[in-house]
Write an enzyme that holds these catalytic residues in place. Structure first.
Site, PDB file in Angstrom:
ATOM      1  CB  VAL A   4      -0.977   0.058   1.203  1.00 37.23           C
ATOM      2  CG1 VAL A   4      -2.125  -0.921   1.030  1.00 37.23           C
ATOM      3  CG2 VAL A   4      -0.266  -0.125   2.528  1.00 37.23           C
ATOM      4  CE1 TYR A  45       0.676   0.996  15.011  1.00 31.34           C
ATOM      5  CE2 TYR A  45      -0.030   1.834  17.150  1.00 31.34           C
ATOM      6  CZ  TYR A  45      -0.263   1.056  16.029  1.00 31.34           C
ATOM      7  OH  TYR A  45      -1.436   0.339  15.915  1.00 31.34           O
TER       8      TYR A  45
HETATM    9  P1  NDP Z   1      -1.456  -7.568  11.853  1.00 30.17           P
HETATM   10  O1  NDP Z   1       0.007  -7.390  11.958  1.00 30.17           O
HETATM   11  O2  NDP Z   1      -2.102  -8.787  12.376  1.00 30.17           O
HETATM   12  O3  NDP Z   1      -1.911  -7.393  10.323  1.00 30.17           O
HETATM   13  C1  NDP Z   1      -1.475  -6.298   9.568  1.00 30.17           C
HETATM   14  C2  NDP Z   1      -2.029  -6.415   8.167  1.00 30.17           C
HETATM   15  O4  NDP Z   1      -1.544  -5.311   7.376  1.00 30.17           O
HETATM   16  C3  NDP Z   1      -1.579  -7.685   7.461  1.00 30.17           C
HETATM   17  O5  NDP Z   1      -2.598  -8.131   6.606  1.00 30.17           O
HETATM   18  C4  NDP Z   1      -0.384  -7.206   6.643  1.00 30.17           C
HETATM   19  O6  NDP Z   1      -0.144  -8.074   5.575  1.00 30.17           O
HETATM   20  C5  NDP Z   1      -0.896  -5.821   6.210  1.00 30.17           C
HETATM   21  N1  NDP Z   1       0.161  -4.905   5.790  1.00 30.17           N
HETATM   22  C6  NDP Z   1       1.189  -4.422   6.524  1.00 30.17           C
HETATM   23  N2  NDP Z   1       1.974  -3.626   5.784  1.00 30.17           N
HETATM   24  C7  NDP Z   1       1.418  -3.590   4.538  1.00 30.17           C
HETATM   25  C8  NDP Z   1       1.782  -2.957   3.315  1.00 30.17           C
HETATM   26  N3  NDP Z   1       2.857  -2.175   3.216  1.00 30.17           N
HETATM   27  N4  NDP Z   1       0.985  -3.154   2.228  1.00 30.17           N
HETATM   28  C9  NDP Z   1      -0.106  -3.941   2.306  1.00 30.17           C
HETATM   29  N5  NDP Z   1      -0.499  -4.559   3.445  1.00 30.17           N
HETATM   30  C10 NDP Z   1       0.261  -4.391   4.544  1.00 30.17           C
HETATM   31  O7  NDP Z   1      -2.088  -6.253  12.529  1.00 30.17           O
HETATM   32  P2  NDP Z   1      -3.479  -6.009  13.268  1.00 30.17           P
HETATM   33  O8  NDP Z   1      -4.558  -6.793  12.644  1.00 30.17           O
HETATM   34  O9  NDP Z   1      -3.241  -6.092  14.706  1.00 30.17           O
HETATM   35  O10 NDP Z   1      -3.667  -4.460  12.932  1.00 30.17           O
HETATM   36  C11 NDP Z   1      -4.569  -3.974  11.950  1.00 30.17           C
HETATM   37  C12 NDP Z   1      -4.686  -2.467  12.113  1.00 30.17           C
HETATM   38  O11 NDP Z   1      -5.169  -2.184  13.427  1.00 30.17           O
HETATM   39  C13 NDP Z   1      -3.344  -1.736  11.999  1.00 30.17           C
HETATM   40  O12 NDP Z   1      -3.530  -0.505  11.371  1.00 30.17           O
HETATM   41  C14 NDP Z   1      -2.945  -1.524  13.443  1.00 30.17           C
HETATM   42  O13 NDP Z   1      -2.077  -0.442  13.597  1.00 30.17           O
HETATM   43  C15 NDP Z   1      -4.298  -1.291  14.084  1.00 30.17           C
HETATM   44  N6  NDP Z   1      -4.327  -1.526  15.515  1.00 30.17           N
HETATM   45  C16 NDP Z   1      -4.055  -2.762  16.052  1.00 30.17           C
HETATM   46  C17 NDP Z   1      -4.103  -2.963  17.399  1.00 30.17           C
HETATM   47  C18 NDP Z   1      -3.827  -4.285  18.051  1.00 30.17           C
HETATM   48  O14 NDP Z   1      -3.802  -4.329  19.280  1.00 30.17           O
HETATM   49  N7  NDP Z   1      -3.652  -5.356  17.328  1.00 30.17           N
HETATM   50  C19 NDP Z   1      -4.401  -1.848  18.310  1.00 30.17           C
HETATM   51  C20 NDP Z   1      -4.685  -0.608  17.648  1.00 30.17           C
HETATM   52  C21 NDP Z   1      -4.644  -0.468  16.312  1.00 30.17           C
HETATM   53  P3  NDP Z   1       1.337  -8.272   4.933  1.00 30.17           P
HETATM   54  O15 NDP Z   1       2.313  -8.283   6.065  1.00 30.17           O
HETATM   55  O16 NDP Z   1       1.254  -9.551   4.158  1.00 30.17           O
HETATM   56  O17 NDP Z   1       1.524  -7.095   4.027  1.00 30.17           O
END
Ligand code: NDP
Length: 249
Positions: free
Chosen positions: A66, A157
């Site tokens: 992305v 972050y």
């Molecule tokens: P995960 O690490 O489980 O998943 C992250 C997702 O983002 C994966 O699908 C990953 O896939 C994708 N991703 C990361 N970088 C890229 C990139 N450059 N291009 C395309 N896809 C990308 O994270 P969470 O599910 O925990 O988090 C989801 C959202 O929620 C995030 O924005 C996070 O900051 C936010 N959040 C999470 C919290 C938590 O406690 N878990 C708390 C607060 C907010 P891949 O690596 O294959 O690209």
């Protein structure tokens, strides 16, 4: 369950954690979900899960980064052409690269800003064009309580997520008159790969600070996203909905 039949939704970071559950939730409501992430194999597992569960909607996957402006632009154009509409955009993809501010490298800072903030702008710009033409759309950005409260070890972050809050409110003000709303969801600690890397000591330190005394499930975030994406949320705009068991209040 909101009705998303005929709706087309883009969900970034749909391969794991919160994004995966958002994809499944929207597909459960009948949406065609266009999901992206970098790892194609993990992403395909989300689509397979939707098919296995015989959900009324479907998940179409695309491996991409992305943060790549040109690729994002081409993908959104191609999807709008193929499906004729994009009703919902969920900017969920996110990363962490934690460290104390005085030890943090330029790369650590830039990578997190690129993925968590710049990409939200890129997707919003491209999908926004499609939505404004249709005079209809829902944009939901996943921010974090870190962006509201700050968090030691997360200067990069927290800055990126605070940026998402400012972006959300600006877009909400710009696009509302064209029928597009923009809101954010701010999760607290949710059980995903992102938090599984935290040490037991850190987790045990945080748990007592959460009035509900537990970490959240990805489904509990996805449910709020689905509500904000639904017609029921027609008068909600520019809001940050905190889903954190009461950690921040
Ligand atoms: P995960 O690490 O489980 O998943 C992250 C997702 O983002 C994966 O699908 C990953 O896939 C994708 N991703 C990361 N970088 C890229 C990139 N450059 N291009 C395309 N896809 C990308 O994270 P969470 O599910 O925990 O988090 C989801 C959202 O929620 C995030 O924005 C996070 O900051 C936010 N959040 C999470 C919290 C938590 O406690 N878990 C708390 C607060 C907010 P891949 O690596 O294959 O690209």
């Amino acid at each position: 369950m909101p009705d998303f039949r005929d709706n087309v939704a883009i969900v970034t970071g749909g391969s794991r954690g919160i994004g995966r559950e958002i994809c499944l939730k929207l597909a459960a409501g009948g949406a065609t979900v266009l999901a992206c992430a970098r790892d194609a194999d993990r992403l395909r597992e989300t689509a397979t899960a939707a098919a296995d569960q015989q959900l009324p909607g479907r998940i179409v996957t695309q491996a991409l980064d992305v943060t790549d402006s040109q690729i994002v632009e081409k993908w959104v154009e191609a999807m709008a052409e193929e499906f004729g509409r994009i009703d919902i955009l969920v900017n969920n993809a996110g990363i962490t690269a934690d460290g104390l501010v005085m030890n943090m490298t330029d790369e650590q800072f830039d990578n997190v800003i690129q993925t968590n903030l710049k990409a939200v702008f890129l997707l919003t710009r491209e999908v926004g064009k499609v939505m404004v033409r249709a005079r209809r759309g829902r944009i939901i950005n996943i921010t974090s309580v870190s962006g509201i409260m700050g968090n030691p070890g997360q200067a990069n972050y927290a800055a990126s997520k605070a940026g998402v809050i400012g972006l959300t409110k600006s877009v909400a003000k710009e696009l509302a008159k064209r029928g597009v709303t923009c809101n954010a969801v701010a999760p607290g600690f949710i059980k995903t790969d992102m938090t599984s890397v935290l040490s037991e000591k850190v987790k045990e330190g945080v748990r007592p600070l959460i009035p509900l005394q537990r970490f959240g499930e990805p489904e509990e975030v996805a449910a709020v996203v689905a509500f904000l994406a639904s017609t029921e949320a027609s008068y909600i705009n520019g809001q940050i909905v905190v889903v954190d068991g009461g950690l921040h209040m």
